[in-house]
Design a protein around this motif. Structure first.
Motif, PDB file in Angstrom:
ATOM      1  N   LEU A  87     -30.369  -4.972   6.121  1.00 55.20           N
ATOM      2  CA  LEU A  87     -29.954  -5.878   7.178  1.00 55.20           C
ATOM      3  C   LEU A  87     -29.172  -5.123   8.253  1.00 55.20           C
ATOM      4  CD1 LEU A  87     -28.771  -8.725   4.790  1.00 55.20           C
ATOM      5  CD2 LEU A  87     -31.023  -8.462   5.829  1.00 55.20           C
ATOM      6  N   GLU A  88     -28.563  -5.862   9.158  1.00 54.48           N
ATOM      7  CA  GLU A  88     -27.738  -5.249  10.204  1.00 54.48           C
ATOM      8  C   GLU A  88     -26.609  -4.441   9.578  1.00 54.48           C
ATOM      9  OE1 GLU A  88     -28.335  -5.346  13.532  1.00 54.48           O
ATOM     10  OE2 GLU A  88     -30.195  -6.326  12.896  1.00 54.48           O
ATOM     11  N   ASP A  89     -26.110  -3.483  10.297  1.00 57.61           N
ATOM     12  CA  ASP A  89     -25.010  -2.626   9.874  1.00 57.61           C
ATOM     13  C   ASP A  89     -25.330  -1.895   8.565  1.00 57.61           C
ATOM     14  OD1 ASP A  89     -22.580  -1.379  10.348  1.00 57.61           O
ATOM     15  OD2 ASP A  89     -21.473  -2.831   9.147  1.00 57.61           O
ATOM     16  N   HIS A  90     -26.596  -1.712   8.285  1.00 64.02           N
ATOM     17  CA  HIS A  90     -27.057  -0.886   7.171  1.00 64.02           C
ATOM     18  C   HIS A  90     -26.617  -1.400   5.800  1.00 64.02           C
ATOM     19  CE1 HIS A  90     -28.159   1.594  10.487  1.00 64.02           C
ATOM     20  NE2 HIS A  90     -26.905   1.666  10.856  1.00 64.02           N
ATOM     21  N   VAL A  91     -26.535  -2.710   5.664  1.00 64.71           N
ATOM     22  CA  VAL A  91     -26.282  -3.321   4.361  1.00 64.71           C
ATOM     23  C   VAL A  91     -27.588  -3.896   3.856  1.00 64.71           C
ATOM     24  CG1 VAL A  91     -23.862  -3.960   4.005  1.00 64.71           C
ATOM     25  CG2 VAL A  91     -25.161  -5.112   5.746  1.00 64.71           C
ATOM     26  N   PHE A  92     -27.651  -4.111   2.564  1.00 61.31           N
ATOM     27  CA  PHE A  92     -28.865  -4.618   1.952  1.00 61.31           C
ATOM     28  C   PHE A  92     -28.719  -6.100   1.630  1.00 61.31           C
ATOM     29  CE2 PHE A  92     -29.011  -0.075   1.193  1.00 61.31           C
ATOM     30  CZ  PHE A  92     -30.320   0.227   1.527  1.00 61.31           C
ATOM     31  N   SER A  93     -29.850  -6.773   1.523  1.00 62.80           N
ATOM     32  CA  SER A  93     -29.856  -8.196   1.176  1.00 62.80           C
ATOM     33  C   SER A  93     -29.382  -8.377  -0.262  1.00 62.80           C
ATOM     34  CB  SER A  93     -31.269  -8.760   1.332  1.00 62.80           C
ATOM     35  OG  SER A  93     -32.130  -8.198   0.350  1.00 62.80           O
ATOM     36  N   LYS A  94     -28.986  -9.619  -0.592  1.00 61.97           N
ATOM     37  CA  LYS A  94     -28.547  -9.921  -1.962  1.00 61.97           C
ATOM     38  C   LYS A  94     -29.658  -9.628  -2.954  1.00 61.97           C
ATOM     39  CE  LYS A  94     -25.118 -13.397  -0.804  1.00 61.97           C
ATOM     40  NZ  LYS A  94     -24.674 -14.785  -0.938  1.00 61.97           N
ATOM     41  N   THR A  95     -30.877  -9.973  -2.583  1.00 63.78           N
ATOM     42  CA  THR A  95     -32.020  -9.711  -3.457  1.00 63.78           C
ATOM     43  C   THR A  95     -32.201  -8.213  -3.679  1.00 63.78           C
ATOM     44  OG1 THR A  95     -33.100 -11.713  -2.666  1.00 63.78           O
ATOM     45  CG2 THR A  95     -34.498 -10.078  -3.735  1.00 63.78           C
ATOM     46  N   ALA A  96     -32.014  -7.422  -2.621  1.00 70.62           N
ATOM     47  CA  ALA A  96     -32.153  -5.967  -2.743  1.00 70.62           C
ATOM     48  C   ALA A  96     -31.108  -5.411  -3.708  1.00 70.62           C
ATOM     49  CB  ALA A  96     -32.025  -5.304  -1.375  1.00 70.62           C
ATOM     50  N   TRP A  97     -29.857  -5.870  -3.578  1.00 71.99           N
ATOM     51  CA  TRP A  97     -28.803  -5.390  -4.486  1.00 71.99           C
ATOM     52  C   TRP A  97     -29.103  -5.783  -5.926  1.00 71.99           C
ATOM     53  CZ3 TRP A  97     -26.050  -1.512  -3.426  1.00 71.99           C
ATOM     54  CH2 TRP A  97     -25.589  -1.274  -2.129  1.00 71.99           C
ATOM     55  N   LYS A  98     -29.569  -6.989  -6.120  1.00 73.52           N
ATOM     56  CA  LYS A  98     -29.893  -7.458  -7.468  1.00 73.52           C
ATOM     57  C   LYS A  98     -31.026  -6.614  -8.063  1.00 73.52           C
ATOM     58  CE  LYS A  98     -30.718 -11.866  -9.795  1.00 73.52           C
ATOM     59  NZ  LYS A  98     -30.979 -13.283  -9.622  1.00 73.52           N
ATOM     60  N   ASN A  99     -32.026  -6.365  -7.259  1.00 75.26           N
ATOM     61  CA  ASN A  99     -33.167  -5.559  -7.674  1.00 75.26           C
ATOM     62  C   ASN A  99     -32.730  -4.128  -8.011  1.00 75.26           C
ATOM     63  OD1 ASN A  99     -35.797  -4.763  -8.146  1.00 75.26           O
ATOM     64  ND2 ASN A  99     -36.365  -4.670  -5.991  1.00 75.26           N
ATOM     65  N   MET A 100     -31.930  -3.524  -7.125  1.00 76.47           N
ATOM     66  CA  MET A 100     -31.492  -2.148  -7.355  1.00 76.47           C
ATOM     67  C   MET A 100     -30.628  -2.054  -8.612  1.00 76.47           C
ATOM     68  SD  MET A 100     -30.864  -0.452  -3.593  1.00 76.47           S
ATOM     69  CE  MET A 100     -29.814  -1.735  -2.904  1.00 76.47           C
TER      70      MET A 100
END
Length: 154
Positions: A38-51
């Motif tokens: 997403l903006e400011d180089h953070v990841f979506s909640k789904t991305a964090w959960k997946n990672m």
């Protein structure tokens, strides 16, 4: 593999191995390629959960996503420090040695004013190109070999 140790404040801290860093960076590259940054180089909640799921599965750990987020911030700060150095006159990137390079006089003068950069004079940053893709502007197309990561169920 991932060791948790108690520091001076009696808090648990994670000791990251090079293998853990490499895999985590590969996971982030995969998420960037999927458009989950997403903006400011953070990841979506789904991305964090997946990672977190894939990371824990690979290393047989039970880390909360906050452990990964903290490592993400640490690696982002490393990227920013190196990028800042490279934006200074006289500094350049040596892709072969994976280090910031400058002449002795340039280093000495810069370190005199900015002593916190002293370690970068001799420190190799093996993932800097990946950091540029993850944390910087993504102008070079897709990066990384996503086939080694597999897919999570999220």
């Amino acid at each position: 593999m991932g060791v948790r140790s108690r520091g001076n404040s009696d808090r648990l801290s994670t000791i990251w191995t090079p293998e853990m860093d490499r895999y985590f960076i590969d996971l982030k590259l995969e998420q960037v390629n999927k458009g989950n940054r997403l903006e400011d180089h953070v990841f979506s909640k789904t991305a964090w959960k997946n990672m977190a799921f894939l990371f824990n599965e690979k290393f047989k750990l039970q880390y909360e996503k906050e452990v990964l987020k903290n490592r993400h911030k640490t690696l982002r700060n490393l990227y920013r420090a190196v990028k800042n150095l490279l934006n200074q006159k006289g500094f350049s990137w040596d892709a072969t040695r994976q280090m910031v390079m400058a002449g002795t006089k340039v280093w000495d003068e810069y370190i005199e004013v900015n002593p916190d950069v002293r370690p970068y004079r001799v420190k190799s940053i093996p993932y800097y190109d990946d950091f540029c893709f993850i944390y910087g502007d993504r102008t070079s197309g897709k990066k990384g070999n996503n086939s080694i990561l597999g897919t999570a169920i999220f």
